[in-house]
Write an enzyme that holds these catalytic residues in place. Structure first.
Site, PDB file in Angstrom:
ATOM      1  N   ARG A  59       0.852  -1.301   0.026  1.00  0.00           N
ATOM      2  CA  ARG A  59       0.083   0.108   0.087  1.00  0.00           C
ATOM      3  C   ARG A  59       0.800   1.315  -0.095  1.00  0.00           C
ATOM      4  O   ARG A  59       0.687   2.280  -0.692  1.00  0.00           O
ATOM      5  CB  ARG A  59      -0.892   0.001   1.183  1.00  0.00           C
ATOM      6  CG  ARG A  59      -2.190  -0.551   1.244  1.00  0.00           C
ATOM      7  CD  ARG A  59      -2.497  -1.193   2.461  1.00  0.00           C
ATOM      8  NE  ARG A  59      -1.702  -2.100   2.973  1.00  0.00           N
ATOM      9  CZ  ARG A  59      -1.621  -3.412   2.338  1.00  0.00           C
ATOM     10  NH1 ARG A  59      -2.555  -3.718   2.056  1.00  0.00           N
ATOM     11  NH2 ARG A  59      -0.660  -4.224   2.732  1.00  0.00           N
ATOM     12  N   THR A  60       1.911   1.325   0.835  1.00  0.00           N
ATOM     13  CA  THR A  60       2.642   2.605   1.141  1.00  0.00           C
ATOM     14  C   THR A  60       3.265   2.978  -0.126  1.00  0.00           C
ATOM     15  O   THR A  60       3.193   4.171  -0.750  1.00  0.00           O
ATOM     16  CB  THR A  60       3.397   2.527   2.238  1.00  0.00           C
ATOM     17  OG1 THR A  60       2.660   2.039   3.456  1.00  0.00           O
ATOM     18  CG2 THR A  60       3.989   3.675   2.637  1.00  0.00           C
ATOM     19  N   LYS A  89      26.155  -3.936  -1.131  1.00  0.00           N
ATOM     20  CA  LYS A  89      27.723  -4.079  -1.226  1.00  0.00           C
ATOM     21  C   LYS A  89      28.510  -3.358  -0.180  1.00  0.00           C
ATOM     22  O   LYS A  89      29.455  -2.893  -0.079  1.00  0.00           O
ATOM     23  CB  LYS A  89      28.063  -3.178  -2.360  1.00  0.00           C
ATOM     24  CG  LYS A  89      27.457  -3.738  -3.699  1.00  0.00           C
ATOM     25  CD  LYS A  89      27.852  -3.106  -4.973  1.00  0.00           C
ATOM     26  CE  LYS A  89      26.879  -3.170  -6.212  1.00  0.00           C
ATOM     27  NZ  LYS A  89      26.854  -2.239  -7.359  1.00  0.00           N
ATOM     28  N   ARG A 111      11.467   3.785   3.278  1.00  0.00           N
ATOM     29  CA  ARG A 111      11.130   3.028   4.358  1.00  0.00           C
ATOM     30  C   ARG A 111      12.457   2.122   4.693  1.00  0.00           C
ATOM     31  O   ARG A 111      13.044   1.383   4.105  1.00  0.00           O
ATOM     32  CB  ARG A 111      10.117   1.918   3.790  1.00  0.00           C
ATOM     33  CG  ARG A 111       9.741   0.878   4.862  1.00  0.00           C
ATOM     34  CD  ARG A 111       8.517   0.069   4.272  1.00  0.00           C
ATOM     35  NE  ARG A 111       7.301   0.656   4.907  1.00  0.00           N
ATOM     36  CZ  ARG A 111       6.385   0.373   4.952  1.00  0.00           C
ATOM     37  NH1 ARG A 111       5.774  -1.040   4.423  1.00  0.00           N
ATOM     38  NH2 ARG A 111       5.221   0.822   5.046  1.00  0.00           N
ATOM     39  N   HIS A 139       5.518   5.609  11.498  1.00  0.00           N
ATOM     40  CA  HIS A 139       4.833   5.531  10.202  1.00  0.00           C
ATOM     41  C   HIS A 139       3.937   6.903  10.140  1.00  0.00           C
ATOM     42  O   HIS A 139       2.859   6.660  10.092  1.00  0.00           O
ATOM     43  CB  HIS A 139       4.233   4.486  10.028  1.00  0.00           C
ATOM     44  CG  HIS A 139       3.826   3.765   8.629  1.00  0.00           C
ATOM     45  ND1 HIS A 139       4.138   4.739   7.424  1.00  0.00           N
ATOM     46  CD2 HIS A 139       3.266   2.649   8.025  1.00  0.00           C
ATOM     47  CE1 HIS A 139       3.949   4.132   6.433  1.00  0.00           C
ATOM     48  NE2 HIS A 139       3.198   2.921   6.740  1.00  0.00           N
TER      49      HIS A 139
END
Ligand code: NCD
Length: 311
Positions: A59-60, A89, A111, A139
């Protein structure tokens, strides 16, 4: 150059009531109307948004992506950046942020898989950073869309009794929404969780300091009849310690058709989704279950946020 005073969106505490009510919500509402008339203006034409996702999301990520595209911006996305970006890396987060900026992007939606990751990104970023969830931390954009959903339903954000249910020790959504609720008057929060999965102490201290009435119980049946809104969460197994289980399971932390009978007529049920057992699909026929309104409101709130940080 960013003209708006709002540069980064990092945590729910940063917003004040008047900005939410007088700036964000009217903007989201305006964009909602434009969307349904098919008349969203491409005000972000020439801008580009980079989505850096180090943890899974449906969703986000998709709502930020569509929000940016609908407003005319370009979007690039690194899905699963933990494996498919230079992080694998050994590149530092600050180098990644500087690279994205050097490449001409206008904003970064991140995120992070680390609590505080968005703040760390913001500390080296000249372009807006929008926190799309930082591990078990916050959030804020989810909380703003939840608040917008509450506002559209009740027409007010004061004097509500909200129950947060489930794995509250790991839920960034309930952390951020609790902080936002403390900006309003006379709200009461009931935390419903197994003893091992209680809401964070720093959050409860903050709420008490702000005069929010809080209560803690271990069964949803002790809260549901008193609630204007019940907010369910899933057990965040990916954040459990090795060998940890979610108490005795969902029994006391779910709403099925039988439990829904106890919910007052004017109350609602929310869930940030994904749901994994706390809210069986059979309940979706009940209008008080507003989970897909939340999802859709997320599009409008994120469009508004992108507009506010980029114009
Ligand atoms: C939440 C999240 O990712 O924090 N979902 C979402 O963003 N809509 C909740 C969750 O993962 O359980």
């Amino acid at each position: 150059m960013v003209k708006s005073k709002l540069l980064h969106i990092l945590e729910a505490q940063q917003f004040d009531r008047s900005w939410i009510e007088k700036t964000l919500f009217p903007e989201a509402e305006k964009l909602r109307k434009q969307f349904f008339r098919g008349k969203v203006k491409p005000i972000l034409k020439g801008k580009s948004v980079c989505l850096l996702f180090y943890e899974p999301s449906t969703r986000t990520r998709l709502s930020f992506q569509n929000a940016a595209l609908l407003l005319g911006a370009n979007v690039a996305a690194t899905e699963n950046a933990k494996e498919f970006s230079s992080a694998v890396k050994g590149e530092s987060l600050s180098d990644t942020i500087k690279v994205v900026h050097s490449l001409g992007y206008s904003a970064i939606v991140i995120r992070s898989d680390v609590e505080g990751g968005a703040r760390e990104a913001a500390s080296v970023s000249k372009i807006p950073i929008l926190n799309a969830g930082d591990a078990g931390g916050q959030h804020p954009t989810q909380a703003l869309l939840d608040l917008f959903t509450l506002y559209k339903h009740f027409g007010k954000l004061d004097g509500l009794t909200i129950s947060f249910v489930g794995d509250l020790s790991h839920s960034r959504s309930t952390n951020s929404l609790s902080y936002l609720l403390s900006k309003f008057k006379r709200n009461k929060i009931i935390f419903v969780s197994p003893k091992k999965f209680k809401a964070r102490i720093d959050l409860k201290d903050y709420l008490i300091g702000k005069g929010v009435q809080i209560e803690e119980v271990t069964k949803i049946s002790d809260a549901i009849e008193k609630s204007d809104m019940v907010y369910l969460t899933r057990p965040q197994k990916e954040r459990f310690k090795k060998g940890e289980t979610f108490g005795s399971g969902f029994k006391d932390y779910m709403i099925d058709l039988k439990m829904l009978e106890k919910l007052p007529k004017k109350s609602i049920v929310m869930d940030p989704l994904p749901r994994v057992g706390e809210l069986p699909e059979e309940v979706d026929i009940d209008k008080r279950v507003v989970i897909f309104d939340q999802v859709q409101n997320g599009l409008f709130v994120r469009m508004a946020l992108l507009k506010l940080v980029l114009t």
